[in-house]
Structures are given as C-alpha cells and as structure tokens.
Design a protein around this motif. Structure first.
Motif, PDB file in Angstrom:
ATOM      1  N   ILE A  98       0.875  -1.176   0.000  1.00 14.05           N
ATOM      2  CA  ILE A  98       0.000   0.000   0.000  1.00 14.05           C
ATOM      3  C   ILE A  98       0.909   1.221   0.000  1.00 14.05           C
ATOM      4  N   GLU A  99       0.926   1.937  -1.125  1.00 17.23           N
ATOM      5  CA  GLU A  99       1.748   3.142  -1.233  1.00 17.23           C
ATOM      6  C   GLU A  99       0.841   4.349  -1.000  1.00 17.23           C
ATOM      7  N   TRP A 100       1.054   4.999   0.130  1.00 12.20           N
ATOM      8  CA  TRP A 100       0.151   6.072   0.579  1.00 12.20           C
ATOM      9  C   TRP A 100       0.004   7.168  -0.477  1.00 12.20           C
ATOM     10  N   LEU A 101       1.111   7.602  -1.057  1.00 20.56           N
ATOM     11  CA  LEU A 101       1.054   8.691  -2.048  1.00 20.56           C
ATOM     12  C   LEU A 101       0.203   8.331  -3.266  1.00 20.56           C
ATOM     13  N   ALA A 102       0.066   7.030  -3.532  1.00 22.26           N
ATOM     14  CA  ALA A 102      -0.616   6.604  -4.762  1.00 22.26           C
ATOM     15  C   ALA A 102      -2.099   6.293  -4.559  1.00 22.26           C
ATOM     16  N   LEU A 103      -2.603   6.419  -3.336  1.00 28.22           N
ATOM     17  CA  LEU A 103      -4.001   6.055  -3.073  1.00 28.22           C
ATOM     18  C   LEU A 103      -4.976   7.073  -3.666  1.00 28.22           C
ATOM     19  N   ASP A 104      -6.108   6.566  -4.125  1.00 31.57           N
ATOM     20  CA  ASP A 104      -7.174   7.457  -4.619  1.00 31.57           C
ATOM     21  C   ASP A 104      -7.682   8.313  -3.467  1.00 31.57           C
ATOM     22  N   GLY A 105      -7.954   9.587  -3.772  1.00 33.40           N
ATOM     23  CA  GLY A 105      -8.527  10.471  -2.752  1.00 33.40           C
ATOM     24  C   GLY A 105      -7.498  11.269  -1.979  1.00 33.40           C
ATOM     25  N   MET A 106      -6.208  11.063  -2.296  1.00 30.35           N
ATOM     26  CA  MET A 106      -5.166  11.813  -1.594  1.00 30.35           C
ATOM     27  C   MET A 106      -5.118  13.261  -2.084  1.00 30.35           C
ATOM     28  N   ALA A 107      -4.962  14.196  -1.126  1.00 29.25           N
ATOM     29  CA  ALA A 107      -4.754  15.606  -1.494  1.00 29.25           C
ATOM     30  C   ALA A 107      -3.259  15.868  -1.356  1.00 29.25           C
ATOM     31  N   LEU A 108      -2.560  15.956  -2.491  1.00 32.11           N
ATOM     32  CA  LEU A 108      -1.105  16.108  -2.469  1.00 32.11           C
ATOM     33  C   LEU A 108      -0.697  17.551  -2.729  1.00 32.11           C
ATOM     34  N   HIS A 109       0.358  17.994  -2.059  1.00 35.07           N
ATOM     35  CA  HIS A 109       0.915  19.337  -2.289  1.00 35.07           C
ATOM     36  C   HIS A 109       2.242  19.200  -3.026  1.00 35.07           C
ATOM     37  N   HIS A 154       2.666   2.040 -13.305  1.00 33.89           N
ATOM     38  CA  HIS A 154       1.525   2.685 -12.635  1.00 33.89           C
ATOM     39  C   HIS A 154       1.918   4.063 -12.132  1.00 33.89           C
ATOM     40  N   GLU A 155       0.904   4.892 -11.957  1.00 32.04           N
ATOM     41  CA  GLU A 155       1.161   6.305 -11.681  1.00 32.04           C
ATOM     42  C   GLU A 155       1.649   6.560 -10.272  1.00 32.04           C
ATOM     43  N   GLY A 156       1.543   5.574  -9.417  1.00 28.61           N
ATOM     44  CA  GLY A 156       1.919   5.768  -8.025  1.00 28.61           C
ATOM     45  C   GLY A 156       3.321   6.294  -7.835  1.00 28.61           C
ATOM     46  N   HIS A 157       4.190   6.058  -8.804  1.00 21.43           N
ATOM     47  CA  HIS A 157       5.581   6.455  -8.619  1.00 21.43           C
ATOM     48  C   HIS A 157       5.916   7.793  -9.244  1.00 21.43           C
ATOM     49  N   HIS A 158       4.974   8.422  -9.907  1.00 22.26           N
ATOM     50  CA  HIS A 158       5.267   9.712 -10.539  1.00 22.26           C
ATOM     51  C   HIS A 158       4.973  10.839  -9.567  1.00 22.26           C
ATOM     52  N   HIS A 159       5.860  10.992  -8.601  1.00 24.97           N
ATOM     53  CA  HIS A 159       5.618  11.998  -7.564  1.00 24.97           C
ATOM     54  C   HIS A 159       6.776  12.966  -7.448  1.00 24.97           C
ATOM     55  N   ASP A 160       7.365  13.282  -8.579  1.00 27.59           N
ATOM     56  CA  ASP A 160       8.465  14.231  -8.584  1.00 27.59           C
ATOM     57  C   ASP A 160       7.978  15.588  -8.082  1.00 27.59           C
ATOM     58  N   GLY A 161       8.626  16.137  -7.065  1.00 25.43           N
ATOM     59  CA  GLY A 161       8.252  17.471  -6.597  1.00 25.43           C
ATOM     60  C   GLY A 161       7.120  17.485  -5.601  1.00 25.43           C
ATOM     61  N   VAL A 162       6.533  16.300  -5.312  1.00 30.52           N
ATOM     62  CA  VAL A 162       5.435  16.241  -4.348  1.00 30.52           C
ATOM     63  C   VAL A 162       6.008  16.233  -2.935  1.00 30.52           C
ATOM     64  N   ASP A 163       5.399  17.017  -2.049  1.00 28.53           N
ATOM     65  CA  ASP A 163       5.772  17.005  -0.639  1.00 28.53           C
ATOM     66  C   ASP A 163       5.247  15.684  -0.049  1.00 28.53           C
ATOM     67  N   PRO A 164       6.147  14.794   0.405  1.00 29.93           N
ATOM     68  CA  PRO A 164       5.683  13.474   0.846  1.00 29.93           C
ATOM     69  C   PRO A 164       5.237  13.407   2.311  1.00 29.93           C
ATOM     70  N   HIS A 165       5.230  14.539   3.036  1.00 26.75           N
ATOM     71  CA  HIS A 165       4.898  14.511   4.470  1.00 26.75           C
ATOM     72  C   HIS A 165       3.375  14.446   4.672  1.00 26.75           C
ATOM     73  N   VAL A 166       2.745  13.489   3.985  1.00 21.03           N
ATOM     74  CA  VAL A 166       1.269  13.441   3.906  1.00 21.03           C
ATOM     75  C   VAL A 166       0.593  13.109   5.232  1.00 21.03           C
ATOM     76  N   TRP A 167       1.341  12.507   6.166  1.00 20.85           N
ATOM     77  CA  TRP A 167       0.739  12.128   7.454  1.00 20.85           C
ATOM     78  C   TRP A 167       0.382  13.339   8.303  1.00 20.85           C
ATOM     79  N   LEU A 168       0.841  14.536   7.893  1.00 20.19           N
ATOM     80  CA  LEU A 168       0.531  15.744   8.659  1.00 20.19           C
ATOM     81  C   LEU A 168      -0.860  16.291   8.330  1.00 20.19           C
ATOM     82  N   SER A 169      -1.587  15.595   7.453  1.00 20.38           N
ATOM     83  CA  SER A 169      -2.961  15.996   7.140  1.00 20.38           C
ATOM     84  C   SER A 169      -3.942  14.942   7.652  1.00 20.38           C
TER      85      SER A 169
END
Length: 330
Positions: A98-109, A154-169
């Motif tokens: 389960i890759e958190w950044l790749a889940l549907d419904g994520m609000a990424l910055h 799969h798109e889960g790995h295309h996160h160049d430039g994304v702030d990965p500190h998603v647990w702070l939301s």
C-alpha cells in the motif's frame, strides 16, 4: 481417525494457519494509522526506527526480512523512502504493497517550484558531512529518477516534486486508514467486523480531534513563524497557519552568512514570533539566528518520535504537534 490426526498434525506444525496478519510499515506515522485499525488482531513490523529519519536510512538484513515475511507492506512512497523501492521489487511485494502517495482520494501538495530541486535531494538522502559525496549522490539519484519513474507502469511512482509529508494531514490519514481496513478485511476475513469497527472509531475520533485542534489553532493562526525546513505544508494549510519562511530547504546544508542575514531581515520584516527547530537536526543554526533577539524558539517533531504506539497513537501525535506549535505561537 487418520484424517483427524493428520488435521491435528498440520495445525500443530503450521502456526501460520492461525497466525495474525503481519503488516510491515515504513515509518512511525504509518504505524500509528495501521495500529488504529489492526488493534491486537494483526502484527506490525516497523522498518525505520522511531528515532531515525527516513531521509538517510540504510536497510539492514533484518529489515529485508520484515519485507519478505510481511503479508502487506505499507509505506509513504518513493519520494520519501527511495530505499524501499528495490527491496519491494526484489521480494515481489511491490504490487501488494500500500503506497500512501498513490491512493485514490489523496490531497497532495507540490513543493514550491524554486525549492523543488533541493527538497527532492533532501528527501532522498541527508548527508550531513560529505558535501562532495552528496553532490555525487544527487547526480546519480536524478539519473535514477528519470529511468526508474519511467519503468513503472503505474502512476503511483510519478511523484516528482510532491511534498511526501502526507501524514501531517488528518484528511490523508483517513484515506490510508480506509485502505488498510480494506486490506486487513481481505487478509483476515474472520475479523472483518473488528477492523471495520476500528475504522469507524478512528474516523469518529479523528473528526473530534481535528475540530479540537482547529479551535486551538484559530487563536494563533495569524502569528507569523519560521520553520527549520519546508516540510509542514499539509498541517499548515489544513489549519490555516501563517508560515513566513524556512531556514533551509535541505537540512543537511547549513545556511551561509548571506542566508542568515536574509532570514534575520525576514524575521524583522514579518514580525516573526517564533523560529522552530527539529529534534532530528542540530538547533545550533537556530541559536545563531536568534542571538540578541527576543524571538521564541521551540522544537517541532514531524515524526512523533516520542509518541507511544497504540490504537490512539495518531491522535497523540496530532496533539503533540499542535502542542508544539501552540507553545511557541501562543
């Protein structure tokens, strides 16, 4: 009779038949959310110790074993934990993870454009001492990026430039909790209701905690402050805080005299009330910056390294982080 003996023999010899699902987690904040759903019905094996940083982590054989033995691996994603990508692939666990950044419904910055290059470097590795080694690493990491990201279908790995500190939301925490519940229900259908009940409790508790923190933060959300590095955007935007800047975009690079002068000017210009340090990095820079001023300082711990693991750990983490903000801004 023989069949009965055989059945008894098999169950005695294979504890796996009765074993709890084993979930390997990357970092402490991931474990906190998994623990809320798993309760005492699944076992959590965390890879990065709570006192270590995922930015400069090196896998050991015992960590690889955790991945191989896990029913599911839960991680944030490649832009935070690049050290997990190959081991997951080699163990054949990439698809089932389960890759958190790749889940549907994520609000990424995204990181701010001008910070992206440095920040991405920082996410991949924190070399505190070897600048030349760091530059070499950075080059090879960039090459690896262009190759590796294109190789994955799969798109889960295309996160160049994304702030990965998603647990702070809290909103993103809810997304992971749902995904973990669905996986545990699949792995351990006998306890499906238990996991679903835990999800309902988590969502309810999260709504209460979120409202409580928002109320407290509303009293200080106009107070300008500076953070050690730009890693809090999910928390700051969620609660509408007044981030006025950061000391460094890469914690391993100490700001030079020019940067120190710039930050001091920023502190005066924006009437900054607090400069936050981080327990994972030396507070010496912060001390230098604040010499001769009456600006307050306090540590922010984005990984919740002192939070005790358990079903309420994520709520304790939010309490701890919001308390750190309040102690300096209030």
């Amino acid at each position: 009779m023989n069949k009965l003996l055989l059945a008894l023999g098999v169950s005695a010899l294979s504890p796996l038949a009765l074993a709890k699902p084993v979930i390997a987690t990357s970092i402490s904040p991931v474990s906190m959310i998994v623990a809320a759903i798993a309760g005492d019905k699944a076992e959590i094996q965390q890879i990065v110790s709570s006192t270590a940083s995922p930015h400069d982590f090196a896998m050991r054989p015992s960590d690889l074993k955790k991945i191989i033995n896990a029913d599911t691996v839960v991680w944030v994603g490649e832009s935070l934990e690049s050290f997990l990508e190959k081991p997951l692939e080699n163990a054949g666990k990439e698809e089932s993870s389960i890759e958190w950044l790749a889940l549907d419904g994520m609000a990424l910055h995204n990181f701010a454009k001008e910070h992206h290059h440095d920040d991405h470097d920082h996410e991949a590795h924190d070399d505190h001492d070897h600048e030349s080694h760091e530059d070499h690493d950075h080059e090879s990491h960039e090459d690896h990026d262009h190759v590796a990201h294109d190789d994955h279908g799969h798109e889960g790995h295309h996160h160049d430039g994304v702030d990965p500190h998603v647990w702070l939301s809290p909103d993103n925490a809810r997304v992971l909790a749902k995904a973990v519940t669905a996986r545990l229900v699949l792995l351990d259908s006998a306890n499906a209701e238990y996991y679903k009940d835990n999800l309902a409790s988590f969502e309810k508790g999260l709504s209460v905690k979120d409202a409580e923190i928002r109320k407290a933060m509303n009293k200080v959300n106009k107070v300008p402050y500076i953070v050690f590095h730009d890693g809090y955007s999910y928390f700051e935007q969620h609660y509408g805080l007044s981030h006025a800047g950061e000391i460094t975009v890469s914690p391993e690079r100490k700001p030079g005299a020019k940067k120190v002068a710039e930050i001091r000017h920023e502190i005066e210009e924006h009437n900054v009330q607090c400069v936050f340090s981080e327990p994972q990095f030396s507070p010496a820079i912060v001390k230098t910056l604040l010499e001769g001023s009456d600006v307050k300082t306090a540590p922010l711990d984005p990984l919740g390294s002192k939070v005790k693991m358990g079903t309420n750990a994520y709520f304790s983490f939010l309490d701890s982080l919001s308390g750190q903000f309040l102690s300096c801004l209030g």
